[in-house]
Design an enzyme around this catalytic site. Structure first.
Site, short mmCIF file in Angstrom:
data_model
loop_
_atom_site.label_atom_id
_atom_site.label_comp_id
_atom_site.label_asym_id
_atom_site.label_seq_id
_atom_site.Cartn_x
_atom_site.Cartn_y
_atom_site.Cartn_z
N ASN A 1 0.88 -1.17 0.00
CA ASN A 1 0.00 0.00 0.00
C ASN A 1 0.91 1.21 0.00
OD1 ASN A 1 -1.76 2.06 0.38
ND2 ASN A 1 -2.41 1.46 2.46
N TRP A 2 1.06 1.80 -1.18
CA TRP A 2 1.99 2.93 -1.29
C TRP A 2 1.43 4.21 -0.67
CZ3 TRP A 2 4.01 2.39 -7.06
CH2 TRP A 2 5.00 1.40 -7.09
N LYS A 3 0.14 4.19 -0.35
CA LYS A 3 -0.50 5.40 0.20
C LYS A 3 -0.23 6.57 -0.75
CE LYS A 3 -0.26 3.32 4.71
NZ LYS A 3 -0.20 3.45 6.16
N HIS B 1 -9.62 1.44 4.67
CA HIS B 1 -8.35 1.63 5.39
C HIS B 1 -8.59 2.59 6.56
CE1 HIS B 1 -4.25 2.76 6.34
NE2 HIS B 1 -3.89 1.63 5.74
N GLU C 1 -6.94 4.98 7.62
CA GLU C 1 -6.69 6.39 7.31
C GLU C 1 -7.92 7.01 6.63
OE1 GLU C 1 -2.99 5.68 5.30
OE2 GLU C 1 -2.10 5.16 7.24
N GLU D 1 -5.49 -4.70 10.52
CA GLU D 1 -4.46 -3.67 10.71
C GLU D 1 -4.74 -2.91 12.00
OE1 GLU D 1 -2.46 -2.50 6.76
OE2 GLU D 1 -4.19 -1.20 7.01
N GLY E 1 2.40 2.62 10.74
CA GLY E 1 3.35 3.72 10.59
C GLY E 1 4.03 4.13 11.88
N SER F 1 3.35 -1.83 10.37
CA SER F 1 4.81 -1.86 10.57
C SER F 1 5.43 -3.22 10.24
CB SER F 1 5.18 -1.43 12.00
OG SER F 1 4.76 -0.10 12.23
N GLY G 1 2.81 -0.81 4.27
CA GLY G 1 2.97 0.58 3.87
C GLY G 1 4.44 0.93 3.69
N GLY G 2 5.04 1.50 4.72
CA GLY G 2 6.41 2.02 4.66
C GLY G 2 7.43 1.08 4.02
P1 13P Z 1 2.91 0.60 7.64
O1 13P Z 1 3.42 -0.69 7.07
O2 13P Z 1 3.64 1.81 7.14
O3 13P Z 1 2.78 0.55 9.13
O4 13P Z 1 1.42 0.79 7.07
C1 13P Z 1 0.54 -0.27 7.18
C2 13P Z 1 -0.66 0.07 6.39
O5 13P Z 1 -1.41 0.96 6.73
C3 13P Z 1 -0.91 -0.71 5.17
O6 13P Z 1 -2.19 -0.48 4.68
#
Ligand code: 13P
Length: 252
Positions: free
Chosen positions: A10-12, A95, A97, A167, A173, A213, A234-235
């Protein structure tokens, strides 16, 4: 039936078109065969078509959001029909967010899940508790409420195309990962719930991922757990080498 592992980036809101193409060129020849693992990159909408043109057997492209109406006066929104026309297969829905920053409710998420399924898109349904909810022993209650509301009207047959991602919001994050045991407990609870709402076969076949994470340093331990079928990352998915490592960890 054995569930095939699934690793999703998930590149956000990261990467320009050039960054994204450089990433695809860097990983495309090294990804393991889709016989062993499904690999998906969920990218910003504006570059989906460019990436879809480069997707192949080992790599599929997904979106990060969708609106539930097919068309109309919804300035700035993207419909499932529009996504289908780009060639994407997957969409992240609900998600945390989107729930927290953009105030999406379980009812919105449910409409999005149904709209995806109607148009042949595979929703990656995200659920998870806040730190406060975990500290107050409300995790399972929150997961049950989200799953029940978000999957309302989804038939057992439709579940074949649904992916669930657990999640925990406090792990996203933050560098704080749920322990493998904690993450598996939640995923296993979700699997039981799916069994209760549908049946044993659907529950055995539904892929449930962990996100929060996840990185090469902790992925193997998480992926080794019986009810964790992959990751939503994500990251650590932004760097080609780290992402490749995560995909390969799924095949061990
Ligand atoms: P991180 O891996 O950056 O914690 O993000 C997880 C996420 O929200 C994937 O959708």
């Amino acid at each position: 039936m054995m569930r095939k592992p699934l690793m999703i980036a998930n590149w956000k809101m990261n990467k320009t078109r050039d960054d994204a193409l450089a990433f695809i060129y860097a990983v495309n020849d090294s990804l393991p065969s889709s016989e062993f693992v499904d690999t998906v990159i969920c990218a910003p909408t504006i570059i989906l078509r460019d990436l879809v043109k480069r997707q192949g057997d080992t790599l599929k492209i997904g979106a990060q959001n969708v609106f539930y109406e097919e068309n109309g006066a919804y300035t700035g929104e993207i419909s499932p029909v529009m996504l289908t026309s780009t060639g994407v297969e997957y969409v992240i829905v609900g998600h945390s967010e989107r729930r927290s920053i953009f105030h999406e409710t379980d009812e919105d998420v449910n409409k999005k899940v149904l709209a995806c399924l109607k148009h042949g898109l595979k929703p990656i349904l995200c659920i998870g508790e806040t730190l406060e909810e975990r500290e107050n022993d409300k995790t399972l209650e929150v997961l049950e409420s989200q799953i029940t509301k978000d999957l309302k009207g989804v038939s057992p047959e439709m579940m074949e195309n649904v992916i669930i991602a657990y999640e925990p919001i406090w792990a996203i994050g933050t560098g704080k990962t749920a322990t493998a045991k904690m993450a598996n407990e939640a995923c296993s609870f979700v699997r039981e719930l799916v069994k209760k709402l549908y049946n044993a076969a659907v529950s055995e076949e539904t892929r449930i991922l962990y996100g929060g994470s996840m990185k090469p340093a902790n992925a193997k331990e998480l992926l080794n757990e019986p009810d964790i079928d992959g990751g939503l990352v994500g990251g650590a998915s932004l760097d080609p080498e780290s992402f490749l490592e995560l995909v390969k960890d799924c095949t061990l």
